[in-house]
Motif scaffolding. Sequence first.
Motif, PDB file in Angstrom:
ATOM      1  N   ALA A 167       0.825  -1.207   0.000  1.00 53.98           N
ATOM      2  CA  ALA A 167       0.000   0.000   0.000  1.00 53.98           C
ATOM      3  C   ALA A 167       0.859   1.257   0.000  1.00 53.98           C
ATOM      4  O   ALA A 167       0.579   2.235  -0.712  1.00 53.98           O
ATOM      5  CB  ALA A 167      -0.932  -0.001   1.207  1.00 53.98           C
ATOM      6  N   ASN A 168       1.940   1.255   0.789  1.00 48.28           N
ATOM      7  CA  ASN A 168       2.783   2.440   0.869  1.00 48.28           C
ATOM      8  C   ASN A 168       3.449   2.731  -0.474  1.00 48.28           C
ATOM      9  O   ASN A 168       3.571   3.890  -0.888  1.00 48.28           O
ATOM     10  CB  ASN A 168       3.842   2.241   1.956  1.00 48.28           C
ATOM     11  CG  ASN A 168       4.462   3.548   2.409  1.00 48.28           C
ATOM     12  OD1 ASN A 168       3.807   4.580   2.449  1.00 48.28           O
ATOM     13  ND2 ASN A 168       5.742   3.503   2.744  1.00 48.28           N
ATOM     14  N   LEU A 177       0.041   3.014  -3.271  1.00 47.34           N
ATOM     15  CA  LEU A 177      -1.051   3.947  -2.995  1.00 47.34           C
ATOM     16  C   LEU A 177      -0.583   5.234  -2.341  1.00 47.34           C
ATOM     17  O   LEU A 177      -1.177   6.291  -2.554  1.00 47.34           O
ATOM     18  CB  LEU A 177      -2.097   3.276  -2.082  1.00 47.34           C
ATOM     19  CG  LEU A 177      -2.720   1.971  -2.572  1.00 47.34           C
ATOM     20  CD1 LEU A 177      -3.702   1.448  -1.528  1.00 47.34           C
ATOM     21  CD2 LEU A 177      -3.421   2.175  -3.911  1.00 47.34           C
ATOM     22  N   PHE A 194     -10.688   5.350   1.555  1.00 47.98           N
ATOM     23  CA  PHE A 194     -10.161   4.195   2.277  1.00 47.98           C
ATOM     24  C   PHE A 194     -10.530   2.873   1.604  1.00 47.98           C
ATOM     25  O   PHE A 194      -9.962   1.832   1.940  1.00 47.98           O
ATOM     26  CB  PHE A 194     -10.637   4.195   3.728  1.00 47.98           C
ATOM     27  CG  PHE A 194      -9.539   4.468   4.715  1.00 47.98           C
ATOM     28  CD1 PHE A 194      -8.668   3.464   5.101  1.00 47.98           C
ATOM     29  CD2 PHE A 194      -9.361   5.740   5.244  1.00 47.98           C
ATOM     30  CE1 PHE A 194      -7.641   3.718   5.994  1.00 47.98           C
ATOM     31  CE2 PHE A 194      -8.346   6.011   6.144  1.00 47.98           C
ATOM     32  CZ  PHE A 194      -7.474   4.986   6.517  1.00 47.98           C
ATOM     33  N   ARG A 220      -9.800   1.905  -1.342  1.00 49.87           N
ATOM     34  CA  ARG A 220      -8.658   1.385  -2.097  1.00 49.87           C
ATOM     35  C   ARG A 220      -7.623   0.742  -1.187  1.00 49.87           C
ATOM     36  O   ARG A 220      -6.779  -0.038  -1.646  1.00 49.87           O
ATOM     37  CB  ARG A 220      -8.030   2.504  -2.947  1.00 49.87           C
ATOM     38  CG  ARG A 220      -7.383   3.610  -2.142  1.00 49.87           C
ATOM     39  CD  ARG A 220      -7.087   4.854  -2.982  1.00 49.87           C
ATOM     40  NE  ARG A 220      -6.329   5.836  -2.205  1.00 49.87           N
ATOM     41  CZ  ARG A 220      -5.106   6.223  -2.486  1.00 49.87           C
ATOM     42  NH1 ARG A 220      -4.471   5.723  -3.539  1.00 49.87           N
ATOM     43  NH2 ARG A 220      -4.487   7.113  -1.746  1.00 49.87           N
ATOM     44  N   VAL A 221      -7.678   1.051   0.117  1.00 47.46           N
ATOM     45  CA  VAL A 221      -6.786   0.417   1.086  1.00 47.46           C
ATOM     46  C   VAL A 221      -7.389  -0.892   1.592  1.00 47.46           C
ATOM     47  O   VAL A 221      -6.682  -1.892   1.758  1.00 47.46           O
ATOM     48  CB  VAL A 221      -6.514   1.370   2.271  1.00 47.46           C
ATOM     49  CG1 VAL A 221      -5.538   0.732   3.257  1.00 47.46           C
ATOM     50  CG2 VAL A 221      -5.972   2.715   1.785  1.00 47.46           C
ATOM     51  N   ASN A 236      -1.993   0.899  11.300  1.00 49.45           N
ATOM     52  CA  ASN A 236      -1.861   1.528   9.985  1.00 49.45           C
ATOM     53  C   ASN A 236      -0.486   2.184   9.855  1.00 49.45           C
ATOM     54  O   ASN A 236       0.527   1.513   9.876  1.00 49.45           O
ATOM     55  CB  ASN A 236      -2.976   2.541   9.762  1.00 49.45           C
ATOM     56  CG  ASN A 236      -4.331   1.913   9.490  1.00 49.45           C
ATOM     57  OD1 ASN A 236      -5.327   2.609   9.348  1.00 49.45           O
ATOM     58  ND2 ASN A 236      -4.415   0.596   9.451  1.00 49.45           N
TER      59      ASN A 236
END
Length: 600
Positions: A346-347, A350, A451, A453-454, A566
């Motif tokens: 994700a990091n 995204l 959120f 998409r996470v 998170n």
Amino acid sequence: MTDLHKASKYCALMFLMVLATPVAAAVEARHGLAMHGDVKYPEGFSHFDYVNPDAPKGGELRRAVVANGYDSFNPFVARGIAGADIETYLYDTLLASSDDEPFSVYGLIAETIETPEDRSYVIYNLREEARFQDGEPITAEDVKFSFELLTEDGHPRYRSYYQDVSKVTVEGPRRVRFDFSGTVNRELPLILGQLPILPSHYWQDRTFGDNGLDRPVGSGPYRLGKFEAGRSISFERVKDYWARDLGPRKGRFNFDTITYEYYTDDTVALESFRAGNYDFRVESQAKNWATAYTGEVFATGKVKTEAIEHDRPAGMQAFVYNTRREVFKDPAVRRALAYGFDFQWANKNLFFGQYTRTNSYFENSELASSGLPEGRELEILEPYRDQLPEAVFTRQYQPPSTAGDRTMRDNLREALTQLRAAGYVIENGTMINKTTGEPLSFEVMLFQKTFERVILPFKNNLKKLGIEVAVRLVDSNQYAQRWRTRDFDMTVGVFPQSDSPGNEQRGYWHSSSADVDATRNLAGVSDPVIDELVEYLIGAPSREELVYRTRALDRVLLHDHYVIPNWFLASDRIAYWSFLKRPDAVPKNGADVNNWWVER
């Protein structure tokens, strides 16, 4: 012996006893109070170091709120949705905190503070000049009234926060005393100073919580201005504000008008900012920060962007398990499900690599636990060894990761192993509890579309294990109601922390708040060891001991797996139109727009 001789001997004995009785040391009236040690600013200080005392007054600050409106001007109750920042601008408190100390307070409504060494009580001596916005003086009766009203009819957090207050006594028109129960709670004299003071004469003929959009009477630097119910709200600076020249207020609250416009979609709000419809924006989305702040207004300097570093604790943002739900009661299941979230992916894909993974409830501070417990921290935890997971003592907490050579396939394999050990099996492609036959499934409640998409990759990863995850997007009003009543399986939660944690930890983790609506105990934490560690933290006698006790609590919370951590950012991403100016100095808590001003 005659009666006269007996009487003389008795009087002499009593005189000697009086001489032998220790006299309580006089309690000094102070201008400020630090949680531990001494305050930074001396008596009569002119202003905080991080403000511009000569900042001009005037102009307007326009801001945006992304929400489905508001329906109340009362931020002190659990009902309804209060307008933005009403408590900040309309209401003063007894004391004001500084932003460049761990936790120190200075007199605002209260001119001086009296508290003994053991902090078993506190007396506030009010300023003669303190006034409500209708001109009525602020009295000790108003302070007592506010405390009783908020703890009896206000939001549940007030009852939890101030539960160790045993008695409130008005000792004079401007002198009020709070006595505390037998527990050691050194923070109370400071946090009682955070109590918003409400006018008893205004509320005596009104029902608290039912005032809706009636205009309130406050005592702060702004009064309520124009508003369009649910769509906009303005605050107008009180030109003759009684505290405008006091040290805690000098150089602050400089805008003549502050206006909030409401947007239901953040993408629309961002475009509105770019078009010049409002002036100041705090960016919460990494993608926007990386891609959206380009174009002529940015190239020409009409709009500035800054990532302003701060040293405040980041706290914990996380996917929170509601452990009141049967599906999440087993910490082994909670631990296993965390392997489905791939922060590293994700990091990179995204978040443009902007974030750092959160490893502590007190991240970005000396309060965060690390490594294995040792020394004083181990001493604190040792008595609970038989009641705690073995991992507290043998394994450094790290959330599941795909850093280095580790892959999501490796993590899902580990999750499967742990779920099997917890009594789950896959049958016909569905993960079920082999005892009850119930499928392992849950819903994630969101109100921010960004959120999705996470969460969706998390959902898809768990699908490979036969776990069904539903994602429910609700509007902000529905979210607030379901949040208050704990009507969710999993949601995104934030547990903010300060440099001096204390009584607020009861609202986060104590069993007394687990089944009370609207508290911050989202996860439903109810554990006798955690209860004791929270109370032990609150009673810390020194800064050094507070650090050890906080680390011990942090470690236990982490190994109970109430959340999937998170990420955090050690800077504030802000964008603003160039006519806004700010002080050069930035306190450890970060930039505060209430210290800014307009210069055209």
